[in-house]
Design a protein around this motif. Sequence first.
Motif, mmCIF file in Angstrom:
data_model
loop_
_atom_site.group_PDB
_atom_site.id
_atom_site.type_symbol
_atom_site.label_atom_id
_atom_site.label_comp_id
_atom_site.label_asym_id
_atom_site.label_seq_id
_atom_site.Cartn_x
_atom_site.Cartn_y
_atom_site.Cartn_z
ATOM 1 N N GLY A 38 0.765 -1.253 -0.006
ATOM 2 C CA GLY A 38 0.076 0.195 0.191
ATOM 3 C C GLY A 38 0.899 1.318 -0.061
ATOM 4 N N LEU A 39 0.190 2.243 -0.202
ATOM 5 C CA LEU A 39 0.924 3.767 -0.322
ATOM 6 C C LEU A 39 1.889 4.095 0.946
ATOM 7 C CD1 LEU A 39 1.545 5.574 -2.480
ATOM 8 C CD2 LEU A 39 -0.334 6.921 -1.292
ATOM 9 N N VAL A 40 1.123 3.687 2.124
ATOM 10 C CA VAL A 40 1.795 3.967 3.249
ATOM 11 C C VAL A 40 3.096 3.113 3.250
ATOM 12 C CG1 VAL A 40 1.569 4.228 5.836
ATOM 13 C CG2 VAL A 40 -0.175 5.172 4.227
ATOM 14 N N GLY B 59 3.806 17.352 -4.195
ATOM 15 C CA GLY B 59 4.402 16.344 -5.161
ATOM 16 C C GLY B 59 5.502 15.751 -4.778
ATOM 17 N N VAL B 60 5.844 15.652 -3.396
ATOM 18 C CA VAL B 60 6.906 14.941 -2.697
ATOM 19 C C VAL B 60 6.358 13.596 -2.358
ATOM 20 C CG1 VAL B 60 8.646 14.871 -1.060
ATOM 21 C CG2 VAL B 60 8.160 17.019 -2.259
ATOM 22 N N ARG B 91 1.650 15.105 1.678
ATOM 23 C CA ARG B 91 0.893 14.049 1.387
ATOM 24 C C ARG B 91 0.455 13.201 2.945
ATOM 25 N NH1 ARG B 91 3.109 11.128 -3.940
ATOM 26 N NH2 ARG B 91 2.841 13.170 -5.434
ATOM 27 N N PRO B 92 -0.582 12.399 3.083
ATOM 28 C CA PRO B 92 -0.777 11.819 4.256
ATOM 29 C C PRO B 92 0.022 10.561 4.580
ATOM 30 C CG PRO B 92 -2.992 12.313 3.021
ATOM 31 C CD PRO B 92 -1.926 12.623 2.144
ATOM 32 N N THR B 110 2.519 24.457 9.019
ATOM 33 C CA THR B 110 1.765 23.701 7.917
ATOM 34 C C THR B 110 0.598 23.993 7.492
ATOM 35 O OG1 THR B 110 0.921 21.869 9.432
ATOM 36 C CG2 THR B 110 3.408 21.602 8.880
ATOM 37 N N ALA B 111 0.126 23.858 6.367
ATOM 38 C CA ALA B 111 -1.288 23.967 5.729
ATOM 39 C C ALA B 111 -1.727 22.639 4.849
ATOM 40 C CB ALA B 111 -1.218 25.538 4.997
ATOM 41 N N LEU B 112 -2.725 22.699 4.468
ATOM 42 C CA LEU B 112 -3.188 21.606 3.598
ATOM 43 C C LEU B 112 -2.987 21.702 2.471
ATOM 44 C CD1 LEU B 112 -6.418 20.152 5.676
ATOM 45 C CD2 LEU B 112 -4.161 19.067 5.461
#
Lengths: 149, 132
Positions: A38-40, B59-60, B91-92, B110-112
Motif C-alpha cells: 500500500g501507499l503508506v 508532489g513529494v 501527503r498523508p 503547515t497548511a493543507l
Amino acid sequence: MTQAPPGTATISLPIASDTDLAWVRQRVRQAAAELGFGLVQQTKIVTAASELARNTLVHGGGGHVEITTVPAGPQPGLRLTFVDTGPGIRDVEQAMTEGFTTGGGLGLGLCGAKRLVDDFTVDSRPGEGTTVSIAAWASGIPSPRDGTG
Amino acid sequence: MNTPPFSGPTPVPVLALGDVLLVTLQGELDDGTAEQLQQDISHRIARENASGVVIDLSGVDVIDSFLGRVLAEIASQAHLLSTRTVVAGMRPAVAITLAELGLALPGLDTALSTAHAMDLLASPRSPLQEGT
C-alpha cells in the motif's frame, strides 16, 4: 540460507553519491509497488531505505544495497541489505539510541528506520564494515511496537 | 519582467507571488539540490524583502530525515530574516511516515494546501510562530 521461494529476485545497486540515493529510493518504491504494498507501506520502506543508504554513503564511505523481492512463499515481501566496508559502528547499541548522531542528520537514521520496517538487523565489525538488513512483509499487517496504543 | 537570474544550478524554481516566495518541490530531490534550494531561498528573502515562504510538498512522495532537516533549517533561517515559512500539501503517507520516524518538525508551520498557506501568511502575525 534456506531455499528461496519461486520468483525471488535480487538486484544490487551501488551507493557512491547522493544521486545514487535518489536512484535507490526509486528502485525500492518500484519493487514495493510491484509486490502490492500500500501507499503508506511503500512510503515507509522507501524512507527507511533512504536513511540507511545515506548511512552507507556518509558513515560507511559508500557501498551497495541488495534489493530482494519475494513475491510468493510463506512470507512475501521485500528485503534490503545495505553493505559497506567502512570503519564499522563501535557501539551498535549507542548508535541505535534516539538522537545519537555523528553525521549531519537529526540522529534518527538507525532507530528511525527500525521503526518503519518489520525486521531489522545490524551486523558491524570495527574496521571491517557494516551490514544492515531490513525487511517489510507484504501482508499489510504492521508488527506491534512498544508504546503503541 | 525583470525576474532575477537563477543563482546556481538549481532545478527548483522559486517564484515570487506578491511578497511571498513559492517553492514547489516535485518528485525526487537529491541532497545537493535540496541544499542549493536552502541557500537560494535565503538569498531571495533578503534580496526581495519577502514576507513569507510557502513550500508546496504535494508532489513529494518521500521525506527522509535529511530533507526534513533541510526544511526545518529553511524555516529557521527564514525566521531569522523575519520571514514566515509554511509547508503546504504534505501527503498523508508522508506525514504518517515522518511521525513514525520520529521527525515531528515542530518548528514548521503547515497548511493543507498552497491556498491555505497563502491565507495563513496574509493573516495577522498572531498564532503563527508563537512559542518558538
